[in-house]
Each structure stands twice: as structure tokens, then as C-alpha cells.
Design an enzyme around this catalytic site. Structure first.
Site: not given
Ligand code: NAD
Length: 291
Positions: A58, A102, A125
Site C-alpha cells: 500500500k 489493517q 476501505d
């Protein structure tokens, strides 16, 4: 477009590269016009090796398109309140436009509480109930990256979703359910299948679009695929030979499908790209508040 057996292969790397080049231009424009550089805060808790790889990829993606990424690492034993305090700080930080925690989280931390603590406009997200609700209502803002990437792959092959029958195998909150909403918004007739679905092969046989998100190698057999269908394989499994394998029997399915995604190199490269797209979008909408 490369062909394998009967099917054209949808090259996710190429589509992702094209989208990243466009994002790079948008980032330059944001800097020139508004003196803003999109910023992504990535929070990693603990030492999960797979999570570390994702976080590193990422960060690389951010660098490629000119997004500033800041990693925050907490120890495996960090408490939920420590994490919530960090999120509160990031929610208030002007140079942070996107926040990603995460997953999976260590067991002392409740993922729902954490997801709900992220400011919805920074939830890149797309997992916050606000963003899930907007998606469900057909007015999406920030959308979950993997199914969003699948929609971009369908767009890239100029596939008209309108009126088609779609079968999604898997009903997770991160792939299956949001995928259903996105295909429904594009006027597909959507069937969501899962581990309790009866007569699964027959349902798949009726589908013009098959999205497999199960997590079992070669679960979807070639003779389940309707001639001329589009097959999107979201699965990432560790194959017996040590490499990566999807949920679809690629070899067999490519004898019947019109289009198919490979694993690796299909949906995978799109997921991080859509995270970058969400971060740029978040930066833009924080610049011009949504009405
Ligand atoms: P999950 O474990 O949360 O969900 C799996 C789904 O498969 C469940 O809804 C379950 O009902 C269904 N399922 C299980 N057994 C089944 C059966 N026998 N018949 C029909 N359905 C069955 O998984 P997830 O997070 O949605 O991920 C699915 C796969 O996609 C995994 O391989 C994961 O690694 C991969 N994935 C890839 C990306 C990417 O970027 N390419 C992103 C997210 C997930």
C-alpha cells in the site's frame, strides 16, 4: 487482449496501471490548484507477516501516484483504547485524508468498534456502516476496494452489466455483499450464494457474470460456467506448488468463458489501486464538503 483457450484474459495489472496513471495526474492537479497532497494513514497492529506485506504494498502504491502515506505501528498487545486514541488523532489531522486500519486485528480489539471510530469521510476501505449504508441506498461515497476494482475491470472490457444475471459466490462484508450492491446499481439481477446455498453449480450455470470470493482453490469447476460468461476470480489461495491460486479452475473455465481474470494478476492489483482512488476522492471531498 491476450487469449487463453476460448477466453480473453482480463489483465488487472494493465487496468491498474492505467488507473494509477490517471490518479497521478489528479494528485498533481490537487497540489497545483489547492496546495493539497492526499495523505493516507495506515495503522498496523502487531506482527502478522501477511499484513506487513499488504501495508508495504500500500505504501509503494501511494508513492507511485504521489500520495503521502504515513504508517503507524502499534505492538501486538496494544489495547483497544490506545488504538481508538490514535484513530481520534488521525480523524482530526488536516493532512490525513484517508485512514486504513489493517485487518485482522489482535483478539483484544473489536473490529466493529474500530471501524465505526474512523471518520466516515476518511474511511478509505469503505467498511464504516455509514459508507456501507450509502452503498446499500445506491448513493455510494467511499466503496470497498476489492468489489470496486471488479467493477472497474468490467468497465475496462466494456461489458454491459445492464440486464445481465450475476452470481456472486461469497457473502462477506468486504467482498460478496458490497459486490452485490454495486452490480445491482448497474442493473444486474444478482444472486448471492454462500456455504449453505443449495444447487450451487446450477445457479452458477445460469450466470452471465460469475464473481468467486470463497477462499478455496479451484472450487468453481469449468462445467459450471455458462458459454460466453465473464468470470471474475477474487480468491487468493496458497496453492500446493507454493504459488498463488484463485477460486476458479482457470484451465477448465477458460474453455467456456468469454472473459476471465487470472490469479495472480487479475483482481489483486485492482484492490490497492482502488484504495489509492478512494484516498484521492476523500481528499477531494474534504476540500469541497459534500452537500
Ligand atoms: P470470507 O472467508 O469472509 O468469505 C468466504 C465466503 O465464501 C463466505 O461468505 C462463505 O459463505 C462462502 N463459502 C465458503 N464455503 C462455501 C461453499 N462450500 N460454497 C459456497 N460458498 C462458500 O472471505 P473473503 O474475505 O470474502 O475473501 C474471499 C476470498 O477472496 C479469499 O480467498 C480472500 O483471500 C480473497 N480476497 C482477495 C482480495 C483481493 O484483493 N484479490 C481481497 C479480499 C479477499
Amino acid at each position: 487482449m491476450e487469449k487463453y483457450n476460448r477466453a480473453f484474459i482480463i489483465n488487472g495489472k494493465d487496468v491498474a496501471a492505467r488507473l494509477r496513471a490517471e490518479l497521478k495526474k489528479e494528485v498533481v492537479l490537487l497540489r497545483e490548484k489547492y496546495s493539497i497532497t492526499p495523505g493516507l494513514a495506515v495503522v498496523l497492529i502487531g506482527e502478522n507477516p501477511a499484513s506487513k506485506v499488504y501495508v508495504r504494498n500500500k505504501a509503494r502504491g501511494c508513492e507511485e501516484v504521489g500520495i503521502t502515506s504515513i504508517q503507524h505501528t502499534l505492538p501486538e498487545g496494544a489495547s483497544q483504547s490506545e488504538l481508538l486514541a490514535l484513530i481520534a488523532r488521525l480523524n482530526g489531522a488536516k493532512d490525513v485524508h484517508g485512514i486504513l486500519v489493517q485487518l485482522p486485528l489482535p483478539k483484544q480489539i473489536d473490529p466493529e468498534t474500530v471501524i465505526e471510530a474512523i471518520a466516515p469521510e476518511k474511511d478509505v476501505d469503505g467498511f464504516h456502516p455509514y459508507n456501507m449504508g450509502r452503498l446499500m441506498a445506491g448513493i455510494p461515497v467511499l466503496q470497498p476496494c476489492t468489489p470496486y476494482g471488479v467493477m472497474k475491470l468490467l468497465e475496462a472490457i466494456d461489458f454491459k452489466v445492464d440486464g445481465k444475471d450475476a452470481v456472486i459466490i461469497g457473502r462477506s462484508n468486504i467482498v460478496g455483499k458490497p459486490m452485490a450492491m454495486m452490480l445491482l446499481k448497474k442493473n444486474a439481477t444478482v444472486t448471492v450464494c454462500h456455504s449453505k446455498t443449495a444447487y450451487l453449480p446450477d445457479k452458477v450455470r445460469a450466470a452471465d457474470i460469475v464473481v468467486a470470493a470463497i477462499g478455496r482453490e479451484k472450487f468453481v469447476k469449468g462445467d459450471w460456467i455458462k458459454e460466453g460468461a465473464v468470470v471474475i476470480d477474487v480468491g487468493i489461495n496458497r496453492a500446493k506448488d507454493g504459488g498463488l491460486a484463485g477460486d476458479v479452475d482457470f484451465e477448465e473455465a477458460s474453455l467456456r468463458a468469454a472473459y476471465i481474470t487470472p490469479v495472480p494478476g487479475g483482481v489483486g492489483p485492482m484492490t490497492i489501486t482502488m484504495l489509492l482512488a478512494n484516498t484521492v476522492q476523500a481528499a477531494k471531498s474534504q476540500l469541497i464538503p459534500l452537500a
